[in-house]
Write a protein that holds these residues in place. Structure first.
Motif, PDB file in Angstrom:
ATOM      1  N   PRO A   1       0.823  -1.215   0.000  1.00 54.49           N
ATOM      2  CA  PRO A   1       0.000   0.000   0.000  1.00 54.49           C
ATOM      3  C   PRO A   1       0.860   1.271   0.000  1.00 54.49           C
ATOM      4  O   PRO A   1       1.914   1.331   0.634  1.00 54.49           O
ATOM      5  N   GLN A   2       0.366   2.287  -0.703  1.00 57.01           N
ATOM      6  CA  GLN A   2       1.067   3.557  -0.809  1.00 57.01           C
ATOM      7  C   GLN A   2       0.163   4.686  -0.321  1.00 57.01           C
ATOM      8  O   GLN A   2      -1.071   4.592  -0.391  1.00 57.01           O
ATOM      9  N   VAL A   3       0.798   5.752   0.147  1.00 53.89           N
ATOM     10  CA  VAL A   3       0.057   6.901   0.665  1.00 53.89           C
ATOM     11  C   VAL A   3       0.006   7.986  -0.410  1.00 53.89           C
ATOM     12  O   VAL A   3       1.041   8.444  -0.903  1.00 53.89           O
ATOM     13  N   VAL A   4      -1.217   8.369  -0.776  1.00 53.99           N
ATOM     14  CA  VAL A   4      -1.419   9.475  -1.709  1.00 53.99           C
ATOM     15  C   VAL A   4      -1.761  10.716  -0.894  1.00 53.99           C
ATOM     16  O   VAL A   4      -2.661  10.684  -0.046  1.00 53.99           O
ATOM     17  N   GLN A   5      -1.040  11.804  -1.143  1.00 55.15           N
ATOM     18  CA  GLN A   5      -1.260  13.051  -0.421  1.00 55.15           C
ATOM     19  C   GLN A   5      -1.761  14.123  -1.380  1.00 55.15           C
ATOM     20  O   GLN A   5      -1.322  14.198  -2.538  1.00 55.15           O
ATOM     21  N   ALA A   6      -2.702  14.946  -0.878  1.00 57.06           N
ATOM     22  CA  ALA A   6      -3.229  16.034  -1.698  1.00 57.06           C
ATOM     23  C   ALA A   6      -3.927  17.049  -0.813  1.00 57.06           C
ATOM     24  O   ALA A   6      -4.784  16.685   0.015  1.00 57.06           O
ATOM     25  N   ARG A   7      -3.554  18.309  -0.935  1.00 55.14           N
ATOM     26  CA  ARG A   7      -4.204  19.410  -0.227  1.00 55.14           C
ATOM     27  C   ARG A   7      -4.303  19.174   1.281  1.00 55.14           C
ATOM     28  O   ARG A   7      -5.339  19.420   1.906  1.00 55.14           O
ATOM     29  N   GLY A   8      -3.240  18.649   1.861  1.00 53.75           N
ATOM     30  CA  GLY A   8      -3.205  18.437   3.302  1.00 53.75           C
ATOM     31  C   GLY A   8      -3.890  17.175   3.768  1.00 53.75           C
ATOM     32  O   GLY A   8      -3.936  16.900   4.970  1.00 53.75           O
ATOM     33  N   HIS A   9      -4.435  16.391   2.867  1.00 58.37           N
ATOM     34  CA  HIS A   9      -5.081  15.129   3.217  1.00 58.37           C
ATOM     35  C   HIS A   9      -4.253  13.975   2.671  1.00 58.37           C
ATOM     36  O   HIS A   9      -3.409  14.145   1.786  1.00 58.37           O
ATOM     37  N   SER A  10      -4.519  12.784   3.179  1.00 56.58           N
ATOM     38  CA  SER A  10      -3.811  11.600   2.702  1.00 56.58           C
ATOM     39  C   SER A  10      -4.745  10.405   2.728  1.00 56.58           C
ATOM     40  O   SER A  10      -5.711  10.359   3.502  1.00 56.58           O
ATOM     41  N   VAL A  11      -4.454   9.435   1.861  1.00 55.78           N
ATOM     42  CA  VAL A  11      -5.243   8.218   1.791  1.00 55.78           C
ATOM     43  C   VAL A  11      -4.323   7.077   1.381  1.00 55.78           C
ATOM     44  O   VAL A  11      -3.391   7.268   0.586  1.00 55.78           O
ATOM     45  N   VAL A  12      -4.559   5.890   1.943  1.00 59.11           N
ATOM     46  CA  VAL A  12      -3.759   4.710   1.613  1.00 59.11           C
ATOM     47  C   VAL A  12      -4.439   3.974   0.460  1.00 59.11           C
ATOM     48  O   VAL A  12      -5.636   3.668   0.527  1.00 59.11           O
ATOM     49  N   VAL A  13      -3.683   3.705  -0.585  1.00 60.29           N
ATOM     50  CA  VAL A  13      -4.251   3.057  -1.773  1.00 60.29           C
ATOM     51  C   VAL A  13      -3.465   1.799  -2.112  1.00 60.29           C
ATOM     52  O   VAL A  13      -2.278   1.672  -1.791  1.00 60.29           O
ATOM     53  N   GLU A  14      -4.151   0.861  -2.771  1.00 60.63           N
ATOM     54  CA  GLU A  14      -3.518  -0.371  -3.233  1.00 60.63           C
ATOM     55  C   GLU A  14      -3.303  -0.366  -4.743  1.00 60.63           C
ATOM     56  O   GLU A  14      -2.420  -1.042  -5.255  1.00 60.63           O
ATOM     57  N   ARG A  15      -4.130   0.390  -5.440  1.00 62.38           N
ATOM     58  CA  ARG A  15      -3.953   0.519  -6.886  1.00 62.38           C
ATOM     59  C   ARG A  15      -4.568   1.824  -7.372  1.00 62.38           C
ATOM     60  O   ARG A  15      -5.436   2.406  -6.706  1.00 62.38           O
ATOM     61  N   LEU A  16      -4.102   2.271  -8.531  1.00 60.97           N
ATOM     62  CA  LEU A  16      -4.595   3.489  -9.166  1.00 60.97           C
ATOM     63  C   LEU A  16      -4.967   3.176 -10.612  1.00 60.97           C
ATOM     64  O   LEU A  16      -4.320   2.347 -11.263  1.00 60.97           O
ATOM     65  N   VAL A  17      -5.983   3.836 -11.110  1.00 60.02           N
ATOM     66  CA  VAL A  17      -6.342   3.735 -12.526  1.00 60.02           C
ATOM     67  C   VAL A  17      -6.297   5.147 -13.106  1.00 60.02           C
ATOM     68  O   VAL A  17      -7.107   6.007 -12.733  1.00 60.02           O
ATOM     69  N   PHE A  18      -5.322   5.375 -13.977  1.00 59.22           N
ATOM     70  CA  PHE A  18      -5.167   6.672 -14.628  1.00 59.22           C
ATOM     71  C   PHE A  18      -6.012   6.692 -15.902  1.00 59.22           C
ATOM     72  O   PHE A  18      -6.086   5.698 -16.633  1.00 59.22           O
ATOM     73  N   MET A  19      -6.608   7.838 -16.189  1.00 59.16           N
ATOM     74  CA  MET A  19      -7.479   7.969 -17.361  1.00 59.16           C
ATOM     75  C   MET A  19      -7.177   9.271 -18.097  1.00 59.16           C
ATOM     76  O   MET A  19      -6.843  10.289 -17.486  1.00 59.16           O
TER      77      MET A  19
END
Length: 296
Positions: free
Chosen positions: A198-216
């Motif tokens: 799992p990786q931590v995605v950070q944005a605008r002072g928030h964070s979330v743990v993700v297992e996969r991403l789908v780019f579009m």
């Protein structure tokens, strides 16, 4: 000493190109041939060759003028050519031809041609070609996140705001798209990235743990067009609207490299060059490749 004619450099250039196009022929410059009446007739360039064992004689008239070649020149050349029983004839003009001169030459199988040269100072005529470009543009960049647990997320967040280990996700996706083979794909495109942990995605002072991403993203194509002039050592045929070049020839064609300088076009593609040129909607730093997110 014989006085040098003003058109001599142009005539010699025509002769040299003819030698390159037909290396088996014998090409001479400023030659006089006795006609059927016993009179010497001067020709700027004379070509002697063979076809099927039969000897052929060709003659060329060169006009290095500021004005286009008109009907009187054509009429005089046809008469002179017939008086020596030439098998073929051509008129070279450095400034082009009038429409009626071209019509008369085509009717009498006389070649109407212009010399193309890399030296633009010695070439008055410009051969213009209509050039088309298929401009591919990536738009609508998005990313979907898949993980476990709840997330406190700003609804205005975009892919441009999102980071993993300090790496901007949009820059990574843009780098991925740029490294793809230059395929003529259009429409929606997706790229899934699964993480080994799992990786931590950070944005605008928030964070979330993700297992996969789908780019579009969506790839769109806009047809554009412009006009350009051709340079190179060769010959342009006004009657056939075509070019011929010696073996191992090169040509130079300058076109704007900025797509914004081309005009949008939605009509049929006419005869000419079809250039495919890909551009992307958002720039990124290509000198520093982004983190290899797909290997995390």
């Amino acid at each position: 000493m014989r006085k040098r004619k003003s058109g001599t450099p142009f005539e010699i250039a025509v002769m040299d190109i003819q030698k390159l196009i037909d290396p088996n022929s014998i090409v001479s410059h400023d030659e006089k041939i006795i006609d059927k009446y016993g009179h010497p007739r001067q020709f700027d360039v004379v070509i002697r060759g063979e076809l099927g064992g039969r000897k052929l004689l060709g003659v060329i008239e060169c006009k290095d003028w500021k004005a286009k070649v008109d009907l009187p020149v054509v009429d005089a050349f046809i008469t002179k050519m017939r008086d020596i029983n030439a098998n073929f004839g051509m008129i070279f003009s450095n400034s082009g031809f009038t429409s009626r001169a071209i019509e008369k030459c085509v009717e009498n199988d006389i070649g109407v041609k212009s010399l193309l040269q890399n030296d633009t100072l010695s070439t008055k005529v410009k051969i213009m070609y209509h050039v088309y470009m298929k401009c591919y543009d990536w738009r609508n960049f998005k990313v979907r996140m898949f993980g476990t647990g709840s997330a406190n997320w700003d609804p205005e967040t975009t892919i441009n705001d999102m980071f993993i280990n300090g790496q901007n996700l949009l820059e990574w996706f843009q780098h991925h798209l740029d490294s793809m083979p230059n395929l003529e794909i259009e429409g929606p495109y997706e790229k899934e990235v699964k993480f080994s942990s799992p990786q931590v995605v950070q944005a605008r002072g928030h964070s979330v743990v993700v297992e996969r991403l789908v780019f579009m993203a969506t790839r769109v194509m806009q047809l554009k067009h412009t006009d350009t002039d051709i340079k190179g050592d060769g010959i342009f045929d006004w009657g056939e609207n075509s070019m011929s070049f010696p073996e191992n020839w090169t040509i130079e064609m300058r076109v704007p490299d900025d797509p914004s300088q081309w005009e949008d076009y939605d009509g049929p593609i006419r005869e000419g060059f079809d250039i495919r040129f890909g551009v992307t909607a958002i720039q990124y730093n290509k000198e520093h490749p982004p983190l290899k997110i797909e290997e995390l």
